[in-house]
Design a protein around this motif. Structure first.
Motif, PDB file in Angstrom:
ATOM      1  N   GLY A 199       0.815  -1.206   0.000  1.00 24.34           N
ATOM      2  CA  GLY A 199       0.000   0.000   0.000  1.00 24.34           C
ATOM      3  C   GLY A 199       0.850   1.258   0.000  1.00 24.34           C
ATOM      4  O   GLY A 199       0.576   2.213  -0.736  1.00 24.34           O
ATOM      5  N   LYS A 200       1.904   1.258   0.804  1.00 21.61           N
ATOM      6  CA  LYS A 200       2.803   2.405   0.845  1.00 21.61           C
ATOM      7  C   LYS A 200       3.646   2.498  -0.418  1.00 21.61           C
ATOM      8  O   LYS A 200       3.918   3.600  -0.915  1.00 21.61           O
ATOM      9  CB  LYS A 200       3.693   2.310   2.074  1.00 21.61           C
ATOM     10  N   ALA A 201       4.049   1.344  -0.947  1.00 16.66           N
ATOM     11  CA  ALA A 201       4.913   1.347  -2.132  1.00 16.66           C
ATOM     12  C   ALA A 201       4.182   1.819  -3.384  1.00 16.66           C
ATOM     13  O   ALA A 201       4.774   2.490  -4.236  1.00 16.66           O
ATOM     14  CB  ALA A 201       5.478  -0.060  -2.359  1.00 16.66           C
ATOM     15  N   TYR A 202       2.894   1.492  -3.492  1.00 22.70           N
ATOM     16  CA  TYR A 202       2.159   1.753  -4.732  1.00 22.70           C
ATOM     17  C   TYR A 202       1.052   2.794  -4.586  1.00 22.70           C
ATOM     18  O   TYR A 202       0.350   3.079  -5.550  1.00 22.70           O
ATOM     19  CB  TYR A 202       1.577   0.442  -5.276  1.00 22.70           C
ATOM     20  N   GLY A 203       0.905   3.354  -3.392  1.00 23.55           N
ATOM     21  CA  GLY A 203      -0.115   4.381  -3.206  1.00 23.55           C
ATOM     22  C   GLY A 203      -1.521   3.845  -3.325  1.00 23.55           C
ATOM     23  O   GLY A 203      -2.413   4.508  -3.877  1.00 23.55           O
ATOM     24  N   VAL A 204      -1.736   2.634  -2.803  1.00 22.95           N
ATOM     25  CA  VAL A 204      -3.027   1.964  -2.886  1.00 22.95           C
ATOM     26  C   VAL A 204      -3.511   1.609  -1.485  1.00 22.95           C
ATOM     27  O   VAL A 204      -2.746   1.102  -0.668  1.00 22.95           O
ATOM     28  CB  VAL A 204      -2.924   0.679  -3.741  1.00 22.95           C
ATOM     29  N   LYS A 205      -4.781   1.878  -1.208  1.00 26.84           N
ATOM     30  CA  LYS A 205      -5.384   1.510   0.057  1.00 26.84           C
ATOM     31  C   LYS A 205      -6.264   0.273  -0.119  1.00 26.84           C
ATOM     32  O   LYS A 205      -6.785   0.031  -1.208  1.00 26.84           O
ATOM     33  CB  LYS A 205      -6.223   2.669   0.605  1.00 26.84           C
ATOM     34  N   TYR A 206      -6.401  -0.478   0.964  1.00 31.20           N
ATOM     35  CA  TYR A 206      -7.292  -1.644   0.940  1.00 31.20           C
ATOM     36  C   TYR A 206      -8.459  -1.379   1.883  1.00 31.20           C
ATOM     37  O   TYR A 206      -8.262  -0.983   3.035  1.00 31.20           O
ATOM     38  CB  TYR A 206      -6.559  -2.908   1.381  1.00 31.20           C
ATOM     39  N   ALA A 207      -9.666  -1.614   1.408  1.00 31.24           N
ATOM     40  CA  ALA A 207     -10.874  -1.431   2.212  1.00 31.24           C
ATOM     41  C   ALA A 207     -11.479  -2.796   2.511  1.00 31.24           C
ATOM     42  O   ALA A 207     -11.955  -3.481   1.601  1.00 31.24           O
ATOM     43  CB  ALA A 207     -11.876  -0.550   1.464  1.00 31.24           C
ATOM     44  N   ILE A 208     -11.452  -3.199   3.791  1.00 33.06           N
ATOM     45  CA  ILE A 208     -11.963  -4.506   4.205  1.00 33.06           C
ATOM     46  C   ILE A 208     -13.482  -4.459   4.264  1.00 33.06           C
ATOM     47  O   ILE A 208     -14.074  -3.699   5.039  1.00 33.06           O
ATOM     48  CB  ILE A 208     -11.405  -4.907   5.575  1.00 33.06           C
ATOM     49  N   GLU A 209     -14.122  -5.294   3.452  1.00 29.93           N
ATOM     50  CA  GLU A 209     -15.578  -5.363   3.433  1.00 29.93           C
ATOM     51  C   GLU A 209     -16.075  -6.289   4.538  1.00 29.93           C
ATOM     52  O   GLU A 209     -15.595  -7.415   4.678  1.00 29.93           O
ATOM     53  CB  GLU A 209     -16.055  -5.878   2.073  1.00 29.93           C
ATOM     54  N   ASN A 210     -17.030  -5.806   5.297  1.00 35.74           N
ATOM     55  CA  ASN A 210     -17.620  -6.634   6.349  1.00 35.74           C
ATOM     56  C   ASN A 210     -18.436  -7.771   5.740  1.00 35.74           C
ATOM     57  O   ASN A 210     -19.415  -7.551   5.042  1.00 35.74           O
ATOM     58  CB  ASN A 210     -18.504  -5.784   7.270  1.00 35.74           C
ATOM     59  N   HIS A 211     -17.977  -8.987   5.989  1.00 39.73           N
ATOM     60  CA  HIS A 211     -18.692 -10.194   5.569  1.00 39.73           C
ATOM     61  C   HIS A 211     -18.918 -11.054   6.801  1.00 39.73           C
ATOM     62  O   HIS A 211     -18.183 -10.936   7.789  1.00 39.73           O
ATOM     63  CB  HIS A 211     -17.894 -10.969   4.518  1.00 39.73           C
ATOM     64  N   PRO A 212     -19.903 -11.943   6.763  1.00 40.01           N
ATOM     65  CA  PRO A 212     -20.176 -12.765   7.942  1.00 40.01           C
ATOM     66  C   PRO A 212     -18.973 -13.604   8.354  1.00 40.01           C
ATOM     67  O   PRO A 212     -18.158 -14.013   7.519  1.00 40.01           O
ATOM     68  CB  PRO A 212     -21.345 -13.653   7.495  1.00 40.01           C
TER      69      PRO A 212
END
Length: 265
Positions: free
Chosen positions: A138-151
């Motif tokens: 994420g820091k290397a490529y300027g990308v964030k990850y958004a964790i989707e709430n799943h059961p």
């Protein structure tokens, strides 16, 4: 605030919008990667743009880092911008502890597309190495990850997602409103728990305790109040409409766009 779309009805597009008997998720994703062409994806994107959406969340099997190169992704990103899309998000579905080696290729592909957010659910246990790799990339490529709430056994509650993401800068939450509402969570309270760390939103309308999905405003999720709350909080990312429907989703997506515009007015 960008208004985008990812719709589960499009998952069934390859079957003529009708879920086949003996449906197997893995078989369907494999078919998309093998049969859904670049031209098919551009046609789909054009239909989404014509409905007024200015963001698009690309579901991995429809234009995949497992199929296409980074150069292909750069070209696609430019075509999407030329079509009038202001934002692109890349949805990889979800990751488990076994997926550490897949993080960097997915992030590189997302960056090439022009996406700065990757979305997906995540296993709830044994993910220390995975999270560390996601933060590094994420820091290397300027990308964030958004964790989707799943059961469960995925990360589910807003509290456990907040605890998981707290040590990291590039890992946040993807608030799936339909799943929380179906499960009986207080959606507005969940948004408060995750305030400031919501990197993406799946706007989906359901009824509490139900499984079906409806155009926005036709279930009982407090989506109007949530949209206004996010606006007041200065939420800068995409609101992505997710409409799970056994049929052509066009009418429901148009109704959902109208609902959002009214809520933002």
């Amino acid at each position: 605030m960008k208004i985008g779309t990812i719709t589960c009805s499009y998952y069934m597009r390859i079957y003529g919008y009708k879920k086949p008997e003996n449906f197997v998720w893995g078989d369907m994703t494999a078919r998309y990667r093998a049969e859904f062409t670049r031209e098919d994806f551009l046609q789909l994107a054009g239909e989404i743009r014509a409905l007024g959406y200015d963001g698009i969340e690309i579901w991995e099997p429809t234009f995949s880092h497992l199929v296409y190169s980074e150069e292909d992704a750069k070209a696609m990103g430019q075509q999407l911008r030329d079509m009038g899309f202001r934002a692109v998000v890349y949805c990889i579905g979800g990751w488990t502890p076994q997926d550490v080696s897949t993080v960097e290729p997915a992030y590189r592909f997302a960056r090439a597309l022009g996406a700065h957010v990757v979305t997906g659910c995540m296993a709830g246990e044994g993910i220390g190495d995975l999270l560390a790799e996601m933060e590094r990339c994420g820091k290397a490529y300027g990308v964030k990850y958004a964790i989707e709430n799943h059961p469960a056994p995925n990360l589910e509650s807003p509290e456990e997602i907040a605890k998981t993401i707290a040590p990291f800068e590039t890992i946040g939450a993807n608030l799936d409103t339909g799943i929380y509402n179906s499960q009986g969570y207080d959606l507005l309270a969940a948004a408060q728990v995750l305030k400031g760390r919501i990197y993406h939103v799946h706007l989906k309308d359901t009824f509490t305790g139900g499984e079906d999905c409806f155009p926005l405003g036709q279930g009982n999720a407090p989506l109007g109040a949530l949209i206004r709350q996010l606006k007041e909080d200065g939420y800068p990312e995409m609101l992505s409409v997710e409409f799970e429907y056994n049929g052509d989703p066009t009418t429901g997506l148009k109704e959902s766009m109208d609902f959002i515009q009214n809520a933002l007015a």
